[in-house]
Scaffold this motif. Structure first.
Motif, PDB file in Angstrom:
ATOM      1  N   PRO A   1       0.820  -1.219   0.000  1.00  0.00           N
ATOM      2  CA  PRO A   1       0.000   0.000   0.000  1.00  0.00           C
ATOM      3  C   PRO A   1       0.854   1.271   0.000  1.00  0.00           C
ATOM      4  O   PRO A   1       0.512   2.253  -0.650  1.00  0.00           O
ATOM      5  N   LEU A   2       1.985   1.209   0.699  1.00  0.00           N
ATOM      6  CA  LEU A   2       2.885   2.365   0.746  1.00  0.00           C
ATOM      7  C   LEU A   2       3.462   2.643  -0.638  1.00  0.00           C
ATOM      8  O   LEU A   2       3.493   3.791  -1.102  1.00  0.00           O
ATOM      9  N   ILE A   3       3.912   1.575  -1.295  1.00  0.00           N
ATOM     10  CA  ILE A   3       4.472   1.744  -2.643  1.00  0.00           C
ATOM     11  C   ILE A   3       3.407   2.311  -3.570  1.00  0.00           C
ATOM     12  O   ILE A   3       3.657   3.249  -4.335  1.00  0.00           O
ATOM     13  N   ASP A   4       2.186   1.761  -3.466  1.00  0.00           N
ATOM     14  CA  ASP A   4       1.122   2.250  -4.335  1.00  0.00           C
ATOM     15  C   ASP A   4       0.761   3.696  -4.020  1.00  0.00           C
ATOM     16  O   ASP A   4       0.264   4.422  -4.868  1.00  0.00           O
ATOM     17  N   HIS A   5       1.013   4.104  -2.775  1.00  0.00           N
ATOM     18  CA  HIS A   5       0.710   5.484  -2.411  1.00  0.00           C
ATOM     19  C   HIS A   5       1.682   6.436  -3.084  1.00  0.00           C
ATOM     20  O   HIS A   5       1.305   7.490  -3.569  1.00  0.00           O
ATOM     21  N   TYR A   6       2.961   6.051  -3.112  1.00  0.00           N
ATOM     22  CA  TYR A   6       3.954   6.960  -3.670  1.00  0.00           C
ATOM     23  C   TYR A   6       4.090   6.828  -5.171  1.00  0.00           C
ATOM     24  O   TYR A   6       4.407   7.786  -5.866  1.00  0.00           O
ATOM     25  N   ILE A   7       3.912   5.601  -5.684  1.00  0.00           N
ATOM     26  CA  ILE A   7       4.001   5.428  -7.128  1.00  0.00           C
ATOM     27  C   ILE A   7       2.604   5.095  -7.624  1.00  0.00           C
ATOM     28  O   ILE A   7       2.203   3.945  -7.661  1.00  0.00           O
ATOM     29  N   ARG A   8       1.865   6.133  -7.981  1.00  0.00           N
ATOM     30  CA  ARG A   8       0.469   5.902  -8.339  1.00  0.00           C
ATOM     31  C   ARG A   8       0.336   5.602  -9.813  1.00  0.00           C
ATOM     32  O   ARG A   8       1.089   6.108 -10.631  1.00  0.00           O
ATOM     33  N   PRO A   9      -0.661   4.789 -10.131  1.00  0.00           N
ATOM     34  CA  PRO A   9      -0.942   4.597 -11.552  1.00  0.00           C
ATOM     35  C   PRO A   9      -1.473   5.906 -12.126  1.00  0.00           C
ATOM     36  O   PRO A   9      -2.162   6.669 -11.439  1.00  0.00           O
TER      37      PRO A   9
END
Lengths: 236, 230, 366
Positions: free
Chosen positions: C335-343
Motif C-alpha cells: 500500500p505504501l508503494i502504491d501510495h507513492y508510485i500511483r498509476p
C-alpha cells in the motif's frame, strides 16, 4: 509524659478545635474557593506524593522480609536439586566463596560458589552460571559438582527458548538434562563435550540444536571453571 | 439494585467492556493471555488496582484541582500498583514469578486512568467502587476468555497451573482437553493473541447485532399488533 | 444509416482474462515442477498434496457458505485450488496430513476470507500459511526427506507412505536415515560450526540443485522447471516481467558483490539462483496481482525489496530460507508503494493534473 486529667481534657479540646477546622476546610464551598489557587494545587500534589511515599514505604518494610525469604527459598530449592541433602549438613546459603570468573564466560564477572560440607569436610560445590548463546537469549542454570569433579546435576532456572522445542532442557519437560550427572572432565574428552551432531556424546533435540549445544558448552565451561579453582574451593 | 447500578454493571461486563468494546489495555492483554490462569491472575490484580484507585480518587475528588488531576491520578495508580507488586511477590510468589514482568505494566493500563478520569472523579464513592469492581470484572472475564481460547488452541490444556494461583484445592480445574496435542505455537505468540482477539470481538459484535435486530423486530411486532386490532 | 442496433464495438477492449482463465494458466505453469516433486518424493507427497488441495476447496466452500454466498461459482474460478496448490508446494513433502489441513485452513480462512475473499487480502495467503506453519511446527516443517523417486527401491511402498502421511514420520523405523537438511539449511548449520564455504559445498552439485534433485519443499526443488513455467506465464501475458526480473537481479547482484568480496562466508549467486524457493517466489508468489503494486515502477521497487530481504535473511537471519518472510514483509509495504508510485489516471499525468490537450476543440470541428 504528663497524664493528669487536666492535661488530657486540654488535649481533647484542642483536638476538637482542629477537627472543626478541618471540617470547615474540607467543606465543598471552601474547597471550591481554594482549588484555583496555585499554592493549594501544589500543596495537594505534594500531599498526595507524601501519602503515596508513605504507603510505599510501609508496604516495602512489611514485605521486605517475606520477599527475601521467598528468594532464598527459590535459590535453596534450585541448589537442593543439584546437591542432594545427604551430602551436606551445613546451610549452603551461608557458606559461600566468591570467585572471579570473568574469563570463564559464565555470564558474570564474579561467581558465588556455595560450598556443601559434611562434618566440616567439603563434599560438593554448586554455583549459578549462564549460557549466553541460547536460541533466544541467555539460559541461566545452576550446577552442582562433587569434590572429585563429577557433575551431581545441572538444572535450568530461567530461559526464553521456543516452547515445545528448546524447552526440553527443563527437567519437567524432558529428562535430557539428567544426562549430565556423573560426567566429568576425566571421563569425557574435550571433543566429547558436545552434542552428537558436533561429534560429542550428548543428544540434540529433533529440530533444535542450538539450545542443547549452548547448555552442553556452558556446562563444560562450568566444569573447567571448577577445575581451575579446585584447590581454593575444595581444599586439598 | 437501582437502575444506575444495573447500568454500571452492564457497561462493565458487556456494553462498555474495557477490552471487547473500548479496545483498551491491549498491551498487557496480549502479553499475559497465553494461559487462562495467567489471564485470571492479571485480571484479579487489575481488579484490585481498579477498585482501590477508583475508591481513592472518588473520596478525594473534591480536593483534587482539575489542573493537577492527571499527575495525581498517575501518582496514585503507580503507588497502588507497586504495592500490589510487592504484596504479590511476598505472598503469591509463584504467580509473581509468572506475572512479575507484567504487574508493573498495569500502571500503563490506560483503562485505569480512564476510569479515574471519566467516572470516579465525577461520582460518589459507592458507585465508583461498584464501577471499579464491574470494569475490573469485565476485564478479568475478557482476559480469562482470551487466555482460555489461546491455551486450548496452543497447548490443548485449560487452567494449567491454576493451583499456583488459587491453592491446591483448585487442582481439579487443571484440565488437559486434548491429550497428545502437538501444540499450535502461533497461538501462544503475540500474533495468535491478535488473531484470537479478533475472532472473539467479531463473535461479540455478531451477538450484539442479533440482539438489536431481535429488539427491532419485537418493537415492530408490538407496534403492528395494535394496528391490526384497530 | 443504422444497420444494426447492436454496437459494433464497445468503449472497452474485451480480453480473455477472466479470473478463471488466469488461475488455470498459473496452475498449468506450476504443474511441471509439482509433478517432478511428486515423482521425486513419491506417494507420501501425493497424499499430502491431495489432502491440502481438498481441504483448501472445502475451507473455501465453508467460508462462502458462512458469508451467505453461493459457493459454486467462486470455487469454480480455481483461486482456492491455486492457493491450496501453492501451499502444498511449499510444504516438506513428507509432512503429516494435518500440516496440509492446517496450512490450507490458515491460507483460506486467515489469509483470504477474513479480508473479504478473493482480491481483498493484504498478504499472499500461501506464504502466510507457510510462515505460520513454520513458526508453529518447526519440527514437522524442517524435516526434509531424501530424494527417493516413486517406484524406486529406496522409495517407501504404498503402506509405508500411508503411515508417513497419516501417522507421522515417526511411525517409520528408518525415519532418521531417510531425512536430512536442505542445501541452504546445511550451509547454515555448517557456518555455526565454523566450517567455511568451499569445504561445505564440496559434495554438493549446484547443477543437481538447479534441476531439483535435492531435498526441499514438495514443489519447490526444481528451479529449472519453475523458471520455465514462469517464463511461459510471462509470454502468455498472465504476469509481467517486472517483479521476477527485479527480484532475481537484486539477489544476483547482492550475492555476487558479497561473494566476490569474501567467498568463504557468502554463498555464490549460483547457489542462490539454483534454489527452487527463490524461483517460486519470484514468478508465482511475489507476482500475485492482489498483493503486489499496480504500476510497473512500483513492481520494480517491490521485486527489488523482496530480493534484498531474501538475501539479507538467507545471509544473516536465523532461518535458512527467507523467501516467505520477504514476500510477506513486502506485501505489507505494497500500500505504501502504491501510495507513492500511483498509476496514471487516463488523461492525466502522474500527479493527477490533466494532460495538455494536443487537439483543440476548433481543430476537431474542422
Amino acid at each position: 509524659m504528663r497524664s493528669d486529667p487536666g492535661h488530657i481534657k486540654w488535649l481533647i479540646e484542642e483536638a476538637a478545635i482542629y477537627k472543626e477546622l478541618l471540617k470547615r476546610w474540607l467543606d465543598p464551598s471552601n474547597l471550591e474557593r481554594l482549588r484555583p489557587r496555585l499554592e493549594f494545587q501544589t500543596g495537594v500534589l505534594a500531599g498526595f506524593a507524601l501519602i503515596a511515599s508513605l504507603l510505599l514505604g510501609v508496604t516495602h518494610c512489611s514485605t521486605l522480609e517475606a520477599i527475601q525469604e521467598r528468594l532464598d527459598e527459590d535459590l535453596q530449592k534450585s541448589l537442593a536439586e543439584v546437591v542432594p541433602s545427604t551430602l551436606h549438613d551445613n546451610d549452603l546459603l551461608q557458606d559461600t566463596v566468591t570467585v572471579p570468573s570473568g574469563e570463564d564466560n559464565l555470564g558474570a564477572d564474579e561467581t558465588t560458589v556455595y560450598i556443601a560440607r559434611k562434618a566440616g569436610q567439603t563434599t560438593a560445590v554448586c554455583f549459578k552460571l549462564a549460557a549466553p548463546d541460547g536460541y533466544s537469549g541467555a539460559i541461566s542454570m545452576v550446577m552442582g559438582i562433587n569434590r572429585d569433579g563429577q557433575i551431581l546435576g545441572v538444572r535450568v532456572i530461567n530461559h526464553a527458548e521456543t516452547p515445545g522445542l528448546g524447552d526440553k532442557i527443563e527437567v519437567v519437560k524432558s529428562d535430557w538434562i539428567l544426562d549430565f550427572s556423573g560426567r566429568s572432565l576425566l571421563n569425557l574428552t574435550d571433543a566429547q563435550w558436545a552434542v552428537k551432531k558436533d561429534g560429542g556424546v550428548f543428544d540434540q533435540f529433533a529440530g533444535a540444536t542450538i539450545t542443547p549445544r549452548a547448555v552442553v558448552k556452558a556446562t563444560h565451561r562450568g566444569l573447567q571453571f571448577f577445575n581451575r579453582h579446585r584447590s581454593e574451593l575444595v581444599g586439598s | 439494585m437501582s437502575e444506575n447500578y444495573r447500568k454500571i454493571m452492564r457497561d462493565g461486563i458487556w456494553d462498555n467492556n474495557i477490552v471487547f468494546s473500548q479496545y483498551l489495555a491491549l498491551c498487557p492483554l496480549l502479553a499475559v493471555t497465553v494461559t487462562a490462569t495467567n489471564g485470571l491472575g492479571m485480571g484479579l490484580a487489575t481488579l484490585a488496582v481498579l477498585i482501590s484507585t477508583n475508591g481513592i480518587v472518588s473520596v478525594t475528588r473534591q480536593l483534587i484541582p482539575s489542573e493537577v488531576r492527571i499527575p495525581i491520578f498517575v501518582l496514585l495508580i503507580a503507588a497502588v500498583v507497586t504495592v500490589v507488586d510487592m504484596v504479590m511477590n511476598a505472598w503469591l510468589h509463584e504467580l509473581h514469578k509468572v506475572l512479575g514482568l507484567f504487574i508493573p505494566l498495569i500502571v500503563t493500563n490506560c483503562a485505569i486512568l480512564g476510569r479515574a478520569e471519566s467516572f470516579a472523579s465525577r461520582q460518589p464513592v459507592a458507585p465508583s467502587l461498584w464501577d471499579g469492581f464491574m470494569m475490573g470484572l469485565g476485564f478479568t472475564m475478557a482476559l480469562v476468555v482470551l487466555g482460555a481460547a489461546r491455551e486450548i488452541s496452543s497447548a490443548g490444556t485449560l487452567f494449567a497451573n491454576a493451583s499456583l494461583l488459587l491453592g491446591d484445592g483448585f487442582k481439579f480445574i487443571e484440565l488437559t482437553l486434548i491429550p497428545d496435542y502437538k501444540g499450535f505455537l502461533l497461538m501462544a505468540l503475540p500474533p495468535g493473541g491478535f488473531i484470537m482477539l479478533a475472532f472473539i470481538i467479531a463473535g461479540k459484535r455478531l451477538l450484539d447485532r442479533k440482539r438489536v435486530a431481535n429488539k427491532a423486530q419485537a418493537a415492530l411486532l408490538s407496534e403492528a399488533i395494535p394496528e391490526e386490532i384497530q | 444509416m443504422i444497420a444494426s442496433r447492436k454496437p459494433s464495438s464497445g468503449a472497452h477492449i474485451g480480453t480473455n482474462t477472466s479470473v478463471q482463465h488466469i488461475m488455470w494458466r498459473v496452475i498449468l505453469a506450476i504443474s511441471p515442477a509439482t509433478a517432478f516433486g511428486l515423482f521425486c518424493f513419491g506417494w507420501p507427497a501425493l497424499n499430502l498434496f491431495i489432502v491440502t488441495l481438498l481441504s483448501a476447496v472445502l475451507f473455501e466452500a465453508f467460508c462462502l457458505r458462512l458469508a451467505g454466498r453461493i459457493a459454486k461459482p467462486a470455487i469454480m474460478d480455481g483461486s482456492a485450488l491455486l492457493t491450496g496448490w501453492l501451499v502444498a508446494m511449499t510444504l516438506p513433502p513428507w509432512a503429516p496430513w494435518w500440516i496440509g489441513v492446517a496450512g490450507a485452513g490458515i491460507a483460506i480462512i486467515l489469509g483470504k476470507q477474513v479480508y473479504g475473499g478473493l482480491g481483498q487480502n493484504l498478504f499472499n495467503p500461501a506464504m502466510l500459511a507457510r510462515i505460520a506453519l513454520l513458526i508453529s511446527f518447526p519440527i514437522e516443517m524442517t524435516t526434509w526427506p531424501n530424494v527417493a523417486p516413486a517406484f524406486s527401491a529406496q522409495a517407501p511402498d504404498f503402506i509405508e507412505s500411508w503411515s508417513i502421511t497419516f501417522s507421522g514420520l515417526g511411525s517409520i523405523a528408518s525415519a532418521d536415515a531417510m531425512t536430512g537438511a536442505t542445501t541452504l539449511g546445511y550451509i547454515k548449520t555448517e557456518f555455526s560450526q565454523q566450517h567455511w564455504l568451499p569445504d561445505i559445498l564440496a559434495n554438493h552439485s549446484i547443477f543437481l540443485n538447479f534441476l531439483g534433485w535435492t531435498r526441499g519443499s514438495l514443489g519447490e526443488t526444481s528451479a529449472l522447471l519453475l523458471g520455465l513455467g514462469g517464463v511461459w506465464l510471462i509470454r502468455q501475458g498472465v504476469i509481467k516481467w517486472h517483479i521476477p526480473v527485479s527480484l532475481l537481479l537484486t539477489v544476483t547482484l547482492l550475492s555476487s558483490v558479497f561473494h566476490l568480496l569474501d567467498s568463504q562466508h557468502y554463498i555464490s549467486p549460483l547457489v542462490h539462483l539454483s534454489s527452487g524457493a527463490l524461483m517460486c517466489a519470484a514468478f508465482f508468489i511475489a507476482t500475485d496481482y492482489v498483493t503486489s503494486p499496480n504500476t510497473p515502477a512500483g513492481q520494480l521497487v517491490f521485486g527489488a525489496g523482496c530480493g534484498l530481504l531474501i538475501f539479507v535473511i538467507r545471509t544473516w537471519g536465523t532461518y535458512p530460507e527467507g523467501a516467505g518472510f520477504a514476500v510477506l514483509l513486502m506485501n505489507a509495504a505494497t500500500p505504501l508503494i502504491d501510495h507513492y508510485i500511483r498509476p496514471r489516471i487516463y488523461g492525466r499525468n502522474r500527479n493527477g493534473k490533466p494532460l495538455e490537450q494536443k487537439i483543440t476543440v476548433q481543430e476537431r470541428e474542422q
